[in-house]
Design an enzyme around this catalytic site. Structure first.
Site, mmCIF file in Angstrom:
data_model
loop_
_atom_site.group_PDB
_atom_site.id
_atom_site.type_symbol
_atom_site.label_atom_id
_atom_site.label_comp_id
_atom_site.label_asym_id
_atom_site.label_seq_id
_atom_site.Cartn_x
_atom_site.Cartn_y
_atom_site.Cartn_z
ATOM 1 C CE LYS A 102 -3.963 -2.380 1.920
ATOM 2 N NZ LYS A 102 -4.591 -2.830 3.167
ATOM 3 C CE LYS A 141 -5.881 -15.422 -6.454
ATOM 4 N NZ LYS A 141 -6.332 -15.534 -5.091
ATOM 5 C CE LYS A 198 -13.957 -6.662 -4.889
ATOM 6 N NZ LYS A 198 -14.055 -6.324 -3.491
#
Ligand code: TRP
Length: 326
Positions: free
Chosen positions: A107, A189, A192
């Site tokens: 982050k 996979k 989002k």
């Protein structure tokens, strides 16, 4: 106990990877499922869409089968004792180990302009969520393993310093490996953040579902009998197995093995089975979102159950720490 971040729309990977476990667990355990709205403030200080996202994540999980009458399904911010426990745990969490957390480092790299203390102590808040109910099992994916490890550290430090109050929480899933839902472009996979066209959302309209499935990569087909499948073809079969009837799967496997398979037909079948799977969920979600009184009732009922459990734990915690002065 598990937490779900309210960041937009759920996809097929969330359904088969997480929600299906919740639905199974709610029949076997005393369960607490929580919308992690406070966690989202660490990275999303703009809250204009927060309410919509919270409502959507509640509606989507319920439409998939999470039953607010079986499990406690609540919002993190409705259980204020979470933040009290978070404060106590902060005294047992060290700056050095927090800075080494993989999710924190990610982050920081993504948002160097907003490296706030809440972000640094994200795993402490998560530990508070879990141990507030003295939970033992936490259904989460691999990416949360490090956070659970940290939660166990705080539990052990707390128990060692103030006396046994908490069990050690551990990651939980049914029968070993988690189901991975492959993306439609043959890489990795469904997720989002990656390619939107390669991910099927529970909110996708029928035509979008068809369009996404038909774009999946194929080739001119196998040239020898019983050949092994390239990854992107294997993925289409994996997706088919999630939603199709057994005889449909058998037919296409046989066609593949004797080299008569037509990928156009395979994808059409997959598209229709996906539509049949997703459409009923999508309309349930819409109905729930239109019933704000129902959503309010769900949140109140969830908060009541979670607060009862939290209250009992916090009484033990305050006594153990020595905050009982009367
Ligand atoms: N950190 C989790 C995620 O990113 C969400 C979460 C918050 C959570 N609190 C939790 C998960 C407690 C399990 C238990 O998905």
């Amino acid at each position: 106990m598990s937490g779900i971040r309210p960041t937009g729309f759920l996809h097929l990977g969330n359904y088969f990877g997480a929600i299906r476990n919740y639905i199974k667990m709610q029949d076997e355990f005393e369960c607490y499922f929580m919308v992690a709205d406070l966690h989202s403030l660490t990275t999303h200080p703009d809250t204009k869409e927060l309410k919509n996202h919270v409502h959507r994540v509640l509606a989507e999980n319920i439409a998939c089968g999470l039953d607010p009458n079986k499990a406690a399904f609540y919002c993190q911010s409705h259980v204020h004792e979470t933040t009290e426990l978070y404060l106590y745990l902060n005294m047992l969490a060290y700056k050095g180990e927090l800075e080494k957390t993989a999710t924190f480092k990610d982050k920081v790299r993504l948002h160097p302009e907003n490296v706030n203390a809440g972000l640094l102590t994200y795993p402490v808040l998560q530990a508070a969520d879990i141990i507030l109910h003295r939970a033992k099992y936490v259904p989460v994916g691999k990416d949360q393993e490090q956070h659970l490890e940290m939660a166990r550290n705080y539990v052990n430090r707390f128990n060692h310093r103030y006396g046994e109050v908490f069990p050690e929480p551990q990651a939980f899933n049914y029968g070993g490996e988690l189901v991975k839902v492959p993306s439609l472009d043959g890489t990795g996979k469904m997720s989002k953040s990656d390619n939107q066209m390669a991910t099927l959302y529970l909110a996708d309209e029928d035509d979008i579902i068809r369009k996404k499935v038909m774009k999946a990569k194929t080739d001119s087909g196998p040239t020898e009998a019983n050949a092994s499948k390239p990854d992107y073809i294997e993925n289409i079969f994996l997706l088919l197995k999630l939603v199709a009837a057994p005889d449909t799967i058998e037919k296409f496997e046989a066609d593949y093995n004797n080299c008569t398979i037509r990928y156009g037909d395979l994808k059409k079948q997959l598209a229709e089975d996906m539509v049949n799977f997703i459409a009923p969920i999508r309309s349930k979600v819409d109905a729930i979102l239109n019933d704000k009184a129902y959503l309010k009732k769900v949140m109140e009922q969830g908060a009541e159950k979670a607060n009862a459990s939290a209250g009992a734990t916090m009484k033990l915690v305050r006594e153990a720490i020595g905050l009982n002065y009367f």
